[in-house]
Design a protein around this motif. Structure first.
Motif, PDB file in Angstrom:
ATOM      1  N   THR A 196       0.846  -1.182   0.000  1.00 16.20           N
ATOM      2  CA  THR A 196       0.000   0.000   0.000  1.00 16.20           C
ATOM      3  C   THR A 196       0.886   1.238   0.000  1.00 16.20           C
ATOM      4  O   THR A 196       1.883   1.282   0.711  1.00 16.20           O
ATOM      5  CB  THR A 196      -0.905   0.018   1.247  1.00 16.20           C
ATOM      6  OG1 THR A 196      -1.723  -1.150   1.226  1.00 16.20           O
ATOM      7  CG2 THR A 196      -1.791   1.243   1.275  1.00 16.20           C
ATOM      8  N   THR A 253       2.405  -2.593   4.357  1.00 19.54           N
ATOM      9  CA  THR A 253       1.474  -3.686   4.042  1.00 19.54           C
ATOM     10  C   THR A 253       0.467  -3.869   5.173  1.00 19.54           C
ATOM     11  O   THR A 253       0.387  -4.940   5.775  1.00 19.54           O
ATOM     12  CB  THR A 253       2.241  -5.006   3.797  1.00 19.54           C
ATOM     13  OG1 THR A 253       3.069  -5.238   4.932  1.00 19.54           O
ATOM     14  CG2 THR A 253       3.074  -4.950   2.547  1.00 19.54           C
ATOM     15  N   VAL A 312      -2.919   4.111  -2.871  1.00 13.96           N
ATOM     16  CA  VAL A 312      -2.841   3.073  -3.903  1.00 13.96           C
ATOM     17  C   VAL A 312      -2.795   1.747  -3.173  1.00 13.96           C
ATOM     18  O   VAL A 312      -1.947   1.546  -2.293  1.00 13.96           O
ATOM     19  CB  VAL A 312      -1.587   3.253  -4.784  1.00 13.96           C
ATOM     20  CG1 VAL A 312      -1.524   2.169  -5.844  1.00 13.96           C
ATOM     21  CG2 VAL A 312      -1.577   4.635  -5.419  1.00 13.96           C
ATOM     22  N   GLU A 313      -3.727   0.843  -3.516  1.00 17.63           N
ATOM     23  CA  GLU A 313      -3.849  -0.417  -2.800  1.00 17.63           C
ATOM     24  C   GLU A 313      -4.026  -1.578  -3.766  1.00 17.63           C
ATOM     25  O   GLU A 313      -4.449  -1.381  -4.907  1.00 17.63           O
ATOM     26  CB  GLU A 313      -5.025  -0.357  -1.830  1.00 17.63           C
ATOM     27  CG  GLU A 313      -6.354  -0.115  -2.518  1.00 17.63           C
ATOM     28  CD  GLU A 313      -7.488   0.109  -1.553  1.00 17.63           C
ATOM     29  OE1 GLU A 313      -7.472  -0.439  -0.455  1.00 17.63           O
ATOM     30  OE2 GLU A 313      -8.409   0.849  -1.929  1.00 17.63           O
ATOM     31  N   PRO A 314      -3.725  -2.792  -3.324  1.00 18.61           N
ATOM     32  CA  PRO A 314      -3.898  -3.965  -4.187  1.00 18.61           C
ATOM     33  C   PRO A 314      -5.376  -4.188  -4.526  1.00 18.61           C
ATOM     34  O   PRO A 314      -6.257  -3.889  -3.731  1.00 18.61           O
ATOM     35  CB  PRO A 314      -3.377  -5.124  -3.340  1.00 18.61           C
ATOM     36  CG  PRO A 314      -2.666  -4.522  -2.190  1.00 18.61           C
ATOM     37  CD  PRO A 314      -3.161  -3.139  -2.026  1.00 18.61           C
ATOM     38  N   ALA A 315      -5.614  -4.713  -5.735  1.00 16.79           N
ATOM     39  CA  ALA A 315      -6.983  -5.021  -6.170  1.00 16.79           C
ATOM     40  C   ALA A 315      -6.926  -6.172  -7.165  1.00 16.79           C
ATOM     41  O   ALA A 315      -5.890  -6.437  -7.768  1.00 16.79           O
ATOM     42  CB  ALA A 315      -7.626  -3.797  -6.820  1.00 16.79           C
ATOM     43  N   GLN A 320      -4.898  -4.202 -13.666  1.00 19.18           N
ATOM     44  CA  GLN A 320      -3.688  -3.517 -13.233  1.00 19.18           C
ATOM     45  C   GLN A 320      -3.117  -4.091 -11.941  1.00 19.18           C
ATOM     46  O   GLN A 320      -1.952  -3.908 -11.652  1.00 19.18           O
ATOM     47  CB  GLN A 320      -3.971  -2.018 -13.054  1.00 19.18           C
ATOM     48  CG  GLN A 320      -4.232  -1.330 -14.380  1.00 19.18           C
ATOM     49  CD  GLN A 320      -4.713   0.084 -14.202  1.00 19.18           C
ATOM     50  OE1 GLN A 320      -5.761   0.310 -13.607  1.00 19.18           O
ATOM     51  NE2 GLN A 320      -3.976   1.044 -14.710  1.00 19.18           N
ATOM     52  N   TRP A 361      -4.048  -3.076  -8.992  1.00 19.26           N
ATOM     53  CA  TRP A 361      -4.148  -2.050  -7.958  1.00 19.26           C
ATOM     54  C   TRP A 361      -5.318  -1.121  -8.263  1.00 19.26           C
ATOM     55  O   TRP A 361      -5.842  -1.086  -9.360  1.00 19.26           O
ATOM     56  CB  TRP A 361      -2.860  -1.235  -7.847  1.00 19.26           C
ATOM     57  CG  TRP A 361      -2.414  -0.614  -9.148  1.00 19.26           C
ATOM     58  CD1 TRP A 361      -1.609  -1.174 -10.087  1.00 19.26           C
ATOM     59  CD2 TRP A 361      -2.785   0.675  -9.662  1.00 19.26           C
ATOM     60  NE1 TRP A 361      -1.454  -0.316 -11.147  1.00 19.26           N
ATOM     61  CE2 TRP A 361      -2.144   0.824 -10.914  1.00 19.26           C
ATOM     62  CE3 TRP A 361      -3.580   1.700  -9.189  1.00 19.26           C
ATOM     63  CZ2 TRP A 361      -2.287   1.964 -11.681  1.00 19.26           C
ATOM     64  CZ3 TRP A 361      -3.722   2.853  -9.962  1.00 19.26           C
ATOM     65  CH2 TRP A 361      -3.072   2.969 -11.192  1.00 19.26           C
ATOM     66  N   THR A 362      -5.699  -0.365  -7.248  1.00 21.48           N
ATOM     67  CA  THR A 362      -6.729   0.664  -7.391  1.00 21.48           C
ATOM     68  C   THR A 362      -6.285   1.874  -6.581  1.00 21.48           C
ATOM     69  O   THR A 362      -5.345   1.802  -5.807  1.00 21.48           O
ATOM     70  CB  THR A 362      -8.112   0.149  -6.939  1.00 21.48           C
ATOM     71  OG1 THR A 362      -9.098   1.123  -7.281  1.00 21.48           O
ATOM     72  CG2 THR A 362      -8.154  -0.129  -5.465  1.00 21.48           C
ATOM     73  N   VAL A 363      -6.984   2.979  -6.755  1.00 22.55           N
ATOM     74  CA  VAL A 363      -6.565   4.224  -6.105  1.00 22.55           C
ATOM     75  C   VAL A 363      -7.784   4.918  -5.492  1.00 22.55           C
ATOM     76  O   VAL A 363      -8.892   4.833  -6.009  1.00 22.55           O
ATOM     77  CB  VAL A 363      -5.841   5.150  -7.117  1.00 22.55           C
ATOM     78  CG1 VAL A 363      -6.765   5.576  -8.229  1.00 22.55           C
ATOM     79  CG2 VAL A 363      -5.235   6.351  -6.445  1.00 22.55           C
TER      80      VAL A 363
END
Length: 92
Positions: free
Chosen positions: A2, A32, A57-60, A64, A66-68
């Motif tokens: 993150t 994290t 910005v985090e994992p998704a 991609q 990730w997402t924001v």
């Protein structure tokens, strides 16, 4: 992983984030944290950012990976464009 970026943040927010993440540069935090901690940190940032700006910005589970999220005044907004997250700035 993150990443949180703070711009013109009120005093105390950076110190609060250092409890959970490492500040690798002024206003840039990497770590994290669990989803629960990340959501609680974001709720705090979004309500206390004031005139500043915050970007998370985090994992998704998307193309991609990730997402924001964004909060604050005069910020870029994430826009879904055919499955890709792009940043758009509203015209004045």
């Amino acid at each position: 992983m993150t990443v949180i970026i703070l711009i013109a943040a009120p005093e105390g927010l950076r110190g609060h984030l250092t409890r959970w993440m490492v500040e690798v540069n002024a206003g840039v935090f990497v770590g994290t944290p669990s989803r629960r901690i990340r959501d609680r940190l974001w709720d705090l940032l979004a309500t206390r950012i004031g005139d500043g700006q915050a970007v998370l910005v985090e994992p998704a589970t998307n193309e991609q990976g990730w997402t924001v999220r964004t909060a604050g005044k005069d910020r870029w907004k994430p826009v879904d464009f055919d499955g890709l997250i792009l940043s758009a700035r509203l015209r004045r």
